[in-house]
Write an enzyme that holds these catalytic residues in place. Structure first.
Site, PDB file in Angstrom:
ATOM      1  CG  HIS A  96     -18.971 -21.240  29.318  1.00  0.00           C
ATOM      2  ND1 HIS A  96     -19.409 -21.816  28.186  1.00  0.00           N
ATOM      3  CD2 HIS A  96     -17.949 -20.400  28.833  1.00  0.00           C
ATOM      4  CE1 HIS A  96     -18.504 -21.314  26.963  1.00  0.00           C
ATOM      5  NE2 HIS A  96     -17.785 -20.501  27.551  1.00  0.00           N
ATOM      6  CG  HIS A 132     -16.032 -20.150  23.732  1.00  0.00           C
ATOM      7  ND1 HIS A 132     -15.671 -18.620  23.763  1.00  0.00           N
ATOM      8  CD2 HIS A 132     -15.184 -20.670  23.204  1.00  0.00           C
ATOM      9  CE1 HIS A 132     -14.333 -18.836  23.389  1.00  0.00           C
ATOM     10  NE2 HIS A 132     -14.281 -20.042  23.391  1.00  0.00           N
ATOM     11  CG  ASP A 188     -15.416 -14.754  22.914  1.00  0.00           C
ATOM     12  OD1 ASP A 188     -15.205 -15.790  23.806  1.00  0.00           O
ATOM     13  OD2 ASP A 188     -16.847 -14.466  22.452  1.00  0.00           O
TER      14      ASP A 188
HETATM   15  N1  LIG Z   1      -9.573 -22.872  27.278  1.00  0.00           N
HETATM   16  C1  LIG Z   1     -10.851 -22.420  28.007  1.00  0.00           C
HETATM   17  C2  LIG Z   1     -11.630 -21.775  27.097  1.00  0.00           C
HETATM   18  C3  LIG Z   1     -12.827 -20.946  27.839  1.00  0.00           C
HETATM   19  C4  LIG Z   1     -13.659 -20.041  27.037  1.00  0.00           C
HETATM   20  C5  LIG Z   1     -14.190 -18.822  27.727  1.00  0.00           C
HETATM   21  C6  LIG Z   1     -15.249 -18.000  26.906  1.00  0.00           C
HETATM   22  O1  LIG Z   1     -14.700 -17.113  26.386  1.00  0.00           O
HETATM   23  N2  LIG Z   1     -16.226 -18.393  26.855  1.00  0.00           N
HETATM   24  O2  LIG Z   1     -17.491 -17.658  26.245  1.00  0.00           O
HETATM   25 MG   LIG Z   2     -22.521 -18.087  21.664  1.00  0.00          MG
HETATM   26 ZN   LIG Z   3     -16.482 -17.088  24.719  1.00  0.00          ZN
END
Ligand SMILES: NCCCCCC(=O)NO
Ligand SMILES: [Mg+2]
Ligand SMILES: [Zn+2]
Length: 343
Positions: A159, A197, A284
């Site tokens: 991110h 994500h 995830d």
């Molecule tokens: N409410 C915050 C969510 C952050 C996502 C973290 C994650 O796993 N990114 O890959």
């Molecule tokens: Mg991805």
């Molecule tokens: Zn994630």
């Protein structure tokens, strides 16, 4: 397959994550990395090596100098202001406001972040630096002849933008790895983000470039983090037009559907003919993940690893997300074992 791991990950031990209006125990907790490491050992995946120190130069090939300097002193600047809690951004430049760098620590926290769930405290800097060294050590193993290497990174990175932290990420380990491959002679590098994500930071870092192909499969940003990037109409810009691919799925997506996107991604990678592959590996996507909504099962990660191996590329895996700590070890190591033929 060798695993690169640093005990310094445990220097990141924040006590808070802003979630649902509460300060909760962070999902991105030290036991995640320890559980994966235990599974690596239990499965005798291969040697476990500690990272070398690469310094800040390879980090600054991706991140701006001012952002790196901010991260280095953020915690002490916060403490010097007499703040009682952990450093949490709470103010941002909204529409019509100015994107200039304030002097005040609250202003700088907002300037250098895009989300409020990622607290900073003592040790965050050291852990983030070690995580980047873990990724760079895995990259060095691969350029030195290993077919693949597992960078057991914590904190994660996908991110993080050139000058933004958020989503539990500070340095974009996958982007730093891809740039290191480029700086060491690879003409083309592909980054495949299989975390639940969107890899918004990785996309943004390479968005106007055609030498690094960025692909992400992820939950619909209309419904989940990071909310403001990761839509399928984002295909790159300028020289980078056509070198970004987002594949978006709805809640309850099972592997049978998700793997169609994986196949599309693999075909795009094969067409691109890169010299190396970086896989931003979040698990995830797992059916029981507490913050996500896909329905992959543990055995699906064996299939994922097998498909990635069929690309025939030198490969670095950078650990990203995954928050069902009981299952994270099996799921992450299943990818590596699938890659090595156990599927
Ligand atoms: N409410 C915050 C969510 C952050 C996502 C973290 C994650 O796993 N990114 O890959
Ligand atoms: Mg991805
Ligand atoms: Zn994630």
């Amino acid at each position: 397959m060798k695993t690169v791991f640093s005990p310094l990950h445990s220097r990141r031990q924040v006590k808070t994550e802003l979630d649902g209006g509460l300060l909760i125990e962070p999902h991105e907790k030290p036991s995640r990395a320890e559980t994966i490491l235990a599974r690596v050992k239990d499965q005798a995946l291969g040697d476990i090596v500690e990272p070398e120190e690469f310094g800040l130069e390879p980090v600054k090939r991706v991140h701006t100098d001012d952002y790196v300097s901010f991260l280095e002193t953020c915690w002490q600047d916060w403490v010097a202001e007499g703040k009682p809690g952990e450093a949490i951004p709470a103010v941002w430049a909204g529409r019509g406001m100015r994107h200039r760098i304030p002097k005040d620590i609250d202003g700088r926290l907002g300037y250098y972040s895009f989300a409020a769930e990622t607290s900073i405290s003592d040790g965050t800097w050291e852990a983030a630096r070690a995580s980047a060294n873990v990724a760079l050590t895995a990259q060095k193993l691969v350029t030195s002849g290993e077919r693949a290497a597992f960078a057991l990174c914590r904190p994660p990175g996908h991110h993080a933008h050139a000058d933004l932290f958020g989503g539990y990420c500070f340095f974009n380990n996958a982007a730093i790895t891809a740039q290191a491959f480029r700086d060491q002679g690879c003409e083309k590098v592909a980054v495949l983000d299989v975390d639940f994500h969107h890899g918004n930071g990785t996309q943004a870092i390479f968005y106007d470039r055609s030498d690094v192909l960025t692909i992400s499969l992820h939950g619909d940003p209309d419904l989940v983090f990071p909310h403001f990037l990761g839509f399928e109409d984002e295909t790159g810009e300028g020289q980078g037009e056509g070198f970004n691919l987002n594949i978006v799925y709805p809640p309850k997506t099972p592997y049978s559907v998700w793997s169609e996107g994986l196949e599309r991604a693999c075909q795009r990678i094969a067409e691109f003919k890169p010299d190396a592959l970086v896989v931003a590996l979040g698990v995830d996507t797992f059916e029981d993940d507490p913050i996500s909504f896909f329905k992959l099962k543990s055995e699906d990660y064996l299939s994922l690893g097998k498909r990635l191996e069929q690309l025939g590329l030198p490969t670095v895996f950078t650990m990203e997300g995954g928050y069902d700590v009981d299952a994270i070890g099996v799921n992450a190591v299943n990818v590596m074992q699938g890659f090595e033929g156990k599927a």
